[in-house]
Design a protein around this motif. Structure first.
Motif, PDB file in Angstrom:
ATOM      1  N   VAL A  50       2.301   1.672   1.855  1.00 53.42           N
ATOM      2  CA  VAL A  50       1.330   1.721   0.765  1.00 53.42           C
ATOM      3  C   VAL A  50       2.082   1.407  -0.515  1.00 53.42           C
ATOM      4  O   VAL A  50       3.135   1.987  -0.770  1.00 53.42           O
TER       5      VAL A  50
ATOM      6  N   THR B 105      -0.577  -1.851   2.526  1.00 52.65           N
ATOM      7  CA  THR B 105      -1.795  -1.598   1.764  1.00 52.65           C
ATOM      8  C   THR B 105      -1.456  -1.512   0.287  1.00 52.65           C
ATOM      9  O   THR B 105      -0.522  -0.819  -0.104  1.00 52.65           O
TER      10      THR B 105
ATOM     11  N   THR C 123      -5.293  -4.312   2.418  1.00 45.91           N
ATOM     12  CA  THR C 123      -4.249  -4.241   3.433  1.00 45.91           C
ATOM     13  C   THR C 123      -3.874  -5.652   3.870  1.00 45.91           C
ATOM     14  O   THR C 123      -4.743  -6.469   4.154  1.00 45.91           O
TER      15      THR C 123
ATOM     16  N   GLY D  22      -8.086  -0.021  -1.261  1.00 42.50           N
ATOM     17  CA  GLY D  22      -6.799  -0.675  -1.057  1.00 42.50           C
ATOM     18  C   GLY D  22      -6.987  -1.986  -0.319  1.00 42.50           C
ATOM     19  O   GLY D  22      -7.887  -2.141   0.500  1.00 42.50           O
TER      20      GLY D  22
ATOM     21  N   GLU E   7     -12.145  -2.942  -0.982  1.00 41.94           N
ATOM     22  CA  GLU E   7     -11.437  -2.567   0.237  1.00 41.94           C
ATOM     23  C   GLU E   7     -11.374  -3.802   1.137  1.00 41.94           C
ATOM     24  O   GLU E   7     -12.402  -4.420   1.412  1.00 41.94           O
TER      25      GLU E   7
ATOM     26  N   LYS F 231     -10.029   0.521   9.365  1.00 44.21           N
ATOM     27  CA  LYS F 231     -10.239   0.806   7.962  1.00 44.21           C
ATOM     28  C   LYS F 231     -11.694   1.177   7.698  1.00 44.21           C
ATOM     29  O   LYS F 231     -11.973   2.081   6.919  1.00 44.21           O
TER      30      LYS F 231
ATOM     31  N   LYS G 147      -3.118   6.813   6.150  1.00 40.58           N
ATOM     32  CA  LYS G 147      -2.502   5.777   6.977  1.00 40.58           C
ATOM     33  C   LYS G 147      -1.586   6.411   8.023  1.00 40.58           C
ATOM     34  O   LYS G 147      -1.544   5.967   9.167  1.00 40.58           O
TER      35      LYS G 147
ATOM     36  N   SER H 197      -3.748   7.429   0.242  1.00 44.33           N
ATOM     37  CA  SER H 197      -3.722   6.307   1.180  1.00 44.33           C
ATOM     38  C   SER H 197      -2.588   6.476   2.184  1.00 44.33           C
ATOM     39  O   SER H 197      -2.754   6.185   3.373  1.00 44.33           O
TER      40      SER H 197
END
Lengths: 352, 352
Positions: free
Chosen positions: A179, A343, B343, B341, B177, B328, A328, A324
């Motif tokens: 992240v 991310t 990714t 976020g 996202e 996600k 994750k 996050s």
């Protein structure tokens, strides 16, 4: 049968007993432990042994050493559940309670997010341990996963070898689950902001070009310049700061009024010095600043900018980053085969 | 009490009945429906009404129209569970079974990943619907979340307004996202590969500079050049291809043997044309190619490259992309407050 387990040392056994006490309900965060002498008596070991046990607990983040005043309980011990134990590993050589403002903020947000997901987390700083020693320690604790905040690539490598799920914070490798702040987009937004304010000759100041973060930040600047139809100029890219000669080259550039009219500062520790220099020499330069996720630097600078205009800048929420990372990690623990992804949390531009 | 529900039209009611049949266990993927005439008779409605109902099911991806041969069951009907229903929305104006090779691969991987997580997914292409019409349709189906593969920013905007969790594939906005290929790193790797092969004057060919993907790909190239100590040259950046005049400028550049010795092609549809041109004119240029996630283009080119060397290139796994997107989305459905976020799935460099 081959012997694969060694017997524990007396110090390790004593640390186990102490740990069990700390994990019980009679101990609260902030409590002070008895003196080494008293503990040695109670556990019937030598002063040397108890000191060694205590230093293990310090390493693990259960207690902190108060410098001649004893040891204080650091880790919240309520609701400890080994099955949900994760670790936050810092690649610094300082101890974990001596983190800088950003790392500290990240750590406390990681704690908060972990707690809200019913996980227990402890911090572990690299200090003078090798990557494999860190790994061994994490295995001893039977952690279910690790969040790593370190540039050192050996720590994630060792964790991968040991099969411990991990998520990096702000990593330097695209091959690791991580992240990050959105380096590229942050730099792009800063540069574009200066372009929109009429700057034609924009310089860039930053470092870490050997790491992906630096490459992305430089890329965001160069891409934004090109798309705005502006030329990039090698002498306008001042990398590897802080370095006095590099700072000198900025001073030279900024004195020559035709050379540059805007500056993107990607290394927030330099902001004060640059602003001081510019204001002392009455040089006007449009600034755009990478505030980072460090609320402290931003506040310090804002205080300094009482008379000057606070420059535009980008920042991210450490809270988003930590949340996050925990989510994750949880996902990776549940599904170790999940494809690797970096991310990026959003960068926010504030112009005042 | 205010009336907030309108009564359904006969066509909608009939579509509901048909859908219920399709979701039952007597219907398999690939089955062909009875003729419109027979269905109209069975459901005691007019031909016009049944056609309208069938077209709803086509829109929803339950059946496909076989062009005068009837309707074929498209959607797997086993284990349908409304509580786990998600949608895959394509921003194209073509219908969803007319996807290009990449979109098709992405869709089949999304289906596979969804299935493995016990979710049911249907595809919906934009065609001539407005974003709000798409949104309405998704709400009718009570989808729990949506994966969007579209450049059009209005679709995610509408979904956000309606509070439907969403994850973009390959999005153009850092505020959404999303799961993407790692554009910056892919371009960086390609450029760096040419640098390591001794190229000194590397050109870049790509498009989409108005979208974040293009900006990142350009940034990766510029950053790698700078870090290698090579100059970037405005005339070496050929953007907004495919465009005949731009192709002409590449031809001009490649003819002048001193101008460029390497080329990064970020727009795979052009590879064939470029390679043909170079080989016909016996021009040697080191190539580095963005293969993308599209296995078809890569294979076509590899066949063409039987006599020539297959250029180095980067690609990502569509499977990784789809799996990340589903994971996600699942996370976002469970936790709508999760921070946004982007990714990035890893890019892989292959040199042969």
């Amino acid at each position: 049968m081959p012997k694969i387990i060694r017997s524990k040392s007396l110090a390790e056994k004593t640390a186990d007993k102490l740990r069990a006490q700390l994990e019980g309900n009679n101990v609260s965060l902030g409590d002070i432990l008895c003196s080494e002498r008293e503990l040695a008596l109670q556990y019937k070991v030598s002063r040397k042994t108890i000191r060694s046990s205590l230093s293990m607990l310090v390493q693990e983040g259960f207690v902190v050493s108060l410098d001649r005043k004893g040891y204080q309980v650091k880790k919240p011990t309520v609701g400890t559940d080994k099955s949900q134990l994760i670790a936050y590993v810092l690649g610094t050589e300082t101890r974990h309670w001596e983190m800088d403002a950003y790392s500290h903020e990240a750590w406390s947000q990681v704690q908060k997010s972990a707690l809200s997901m019913g996980k227990n987390v402890f911090a572990l700083a690299k200090e003078d341990m090798s990557a494999s020693q860190i790994c061994e320690r994490l295995l001893q604790h039977q952690v279910k996963g690790v969040i790593v905040n370190a540039d050192d690539p050996e720590i994630p490598l060792e964790l991968n070898k040991a099969g411990i799920p991990l998520v990096m914070i702000d990593t330097a490798s695209p091959k690791l689950e991580s992240v990050n702040q959105d380096n590229f987009n942050g730099a792009y937004q800063l540069t574009n902001h200066l372009v929109e304010n009429g700057c034609k000759n924009i310089a860039w100041m930053g470092r870490h070009l050997e790491l992906i973060q630096g490459q992305e930040r430089l890329g965001g600047y160069l891409s934004a310049l090109h798309i705005a139809g502006l030329k990039s100029n090698k002498t306008h890219i001042i990398s590897s700061v802080p370095d006095k000669t590099k700072l000198e080259s900025l001073k030279k550039l900024s004195k020559d009024s035709k050379a540059i009219d805007g500056l993107v500062i990607m290394w927030p520790q330099l902001i004060e010095e640059v602003v001081d220099y510019l204001s002392e020499n009455k040089i006007h330069l449009e600034l755009a600043v990478w505030w980072g996720g460090n609320p402290e630097i931003k506040d310090i600078c804002k205080k300094k900018f009482k008379k000057q205009k606070v420059p535009a800048g980008v920042h991210w929420n450490v809270c988003d980053l930590a949340e996050s990372a925990i989510l994750k990690l949880d996902e990776r623990i549940r599904n170790p085969e999940k494809p690797i992804g970096r991310t990026m949390v959003s960068m926010h531009l504030t112009t005042k």
